[in-house]
Write an enzyme that holds these catalytic residues in place. Structure first.
Site: not given
Length: 363
Positions: A202-203
């Site tokens: 998700h980063r």
């Protein structure tokens, strides 16, 4: 005594649960949910599963650019502080919610308590790094979870009212793992114990790069094991933007599911053969679960997990991620890296002691 707690993301809510249980034995807590994680599956369900008290204020900020999101939070948190007049503001970690709470408290000269102080990636391109540094430097009482975090604060000349206490996430895992195993079962996710890789991506440093996302998913497709991927909304959006649906459709071993609750995640972590992630908290939870962890980042705040050989940093563009997943053999899970599981109790006691000392100084 009145403590105003500011939180807004699912990792923060995990930490709120054990700390609130202890804190409310001794003080009145006002809980402010900023709504930074606004999706029900991302955060809303946490209040139900973890028996977190209903927020006294639900700000509903939602998604926005860093500046706009932080500014809206700052404005609304300031209004709550002025209304409630707390003895202190308590924040967790390194999100925009953390920074907004810290700035609001600092501007209004309210003592600030920071849980998870002193973490450093030494990468200022990460917005989280800026948030945690600024928060630490305006905090009145700081709780670093590890010796490394405490030393980081010392290197920045932050030494007063610093108490190394252990990690409240460990408290939460110890309390909730048995509940998770009783409530959920792997069959619901279409996988078998130790026969799947759990992945969370998700980063921005991964999702904002089409090349990185392609390399990651191509590596997953090479694996013999099933890859279980609870898909973060940001990652889903980027996959659609990059037109990468065909890559997923062509990989029969990649099973995409909706974001899971905290209890579901604990179960999936414990039963996985390995975990591939770019999350901070999942790295620790992998260590608690004694499951090999591959972290898709150039650095980590949780250096202890790497130092003991149970976590490995991987660059998916420069290294053969698929081969590393297959070959990685963790070393030693026996070291008590993050305390004894009683950090929340100790934090509550230390907060009381801090204000008793402050009161004595006034007298």
């Amino acid at each position: 005594m009145k403590i105003l707690t500011v939180a807004g993301t699912r990792p923060q809510l995990v930490k709120v649960a054990p700390v609130s249980r202890e804190l409310r034995k001794h003080a009145k807590e006002i809980l402010v949910n900023t709504g930074q994680h606004y999706d029900y599956n991302m955060a809303g369900i946490f209040f139900e599963e973890l028996n977190i008290p209903k927020p006294d204020y639900d700000l509903g900020i939602g998604s926005a650019s860093h500046g706009k999101q932080t500014g809206e939070m700052l404005k609304m948190i300031e209004e709550v502080i002025l209304k409630e007049n707390p003895n202190a503001v308590l924040v967790y970690g390194d999100t925009n919610s953390t920074l907004a709470g810290a700035l609001a408290a600092s501007k209004l000269h309210i003592p600030l308590i920071h849980i998870e102080a002193g973490l450093r990636s030494f990468n200022k391109n990460m917005p989280e790094e800026i948030n945690r540094i600024l928060t630490d430097h305006v905090s009145s009482l700081l709780f670093p979870p590890t010796e490394t975090a405490a030393e980081n604060l010392k290197q920045e000349n932050i030494t007063e009212n610093v108490v190394k206490i252990g990690d409240v996430m460990y408290d939460a895992v110890l309390y909730n793992t048995a509940i998770a195993e009783e409530k959920y079962h792997l069959e619901e996710f279409g996988v078998r114990e130790k026969e799947y890789i759990l992945a969370t991506i998700h980063r921005a440093e991964n999702t904002d790069s089409k090349d990185k996302l392609t390399a990651i998913f191509q590596a997953f497709a090479k694996l013999d094991e099933k890859v279980l991927l609870p898909l973060h909304p940001r990652t889903k959006h980027k996959l659609q933007e990059y037109g990468m649906g065909n890559l997923l459709d062509g990989a029969a071993n990649i099973r995409v599911i909706e974001p899971v609750s905290y209890l579901e995640m604990l179960l999936l972590e414990k039963k996985a053969k390995a975990i591939v992630t770019d999350s901070g908290g999942v790295q620790k939870e992998a260590y608690f679960a004694k499951v090999p962890c591959l972290t898709l980042r150039p650095e980590t705040e949780w250096v202890e997990t790497v130092d003991v050989g149970c976590n490995r940093l991987v660059d998916p563009l420069e290294e053969d991620l698929a081969a590393i997943i297959q070959e990685f053999q963790p070393a030693d899970y026996s070291k008590q890296l993050y305390g004894d599981g009683k950090a929340s109790e100790k934090i509550s006691r230390e907060i009381i002691k801090f204000f008793e000392k402050e009161a004595a100084c006034v007298l």
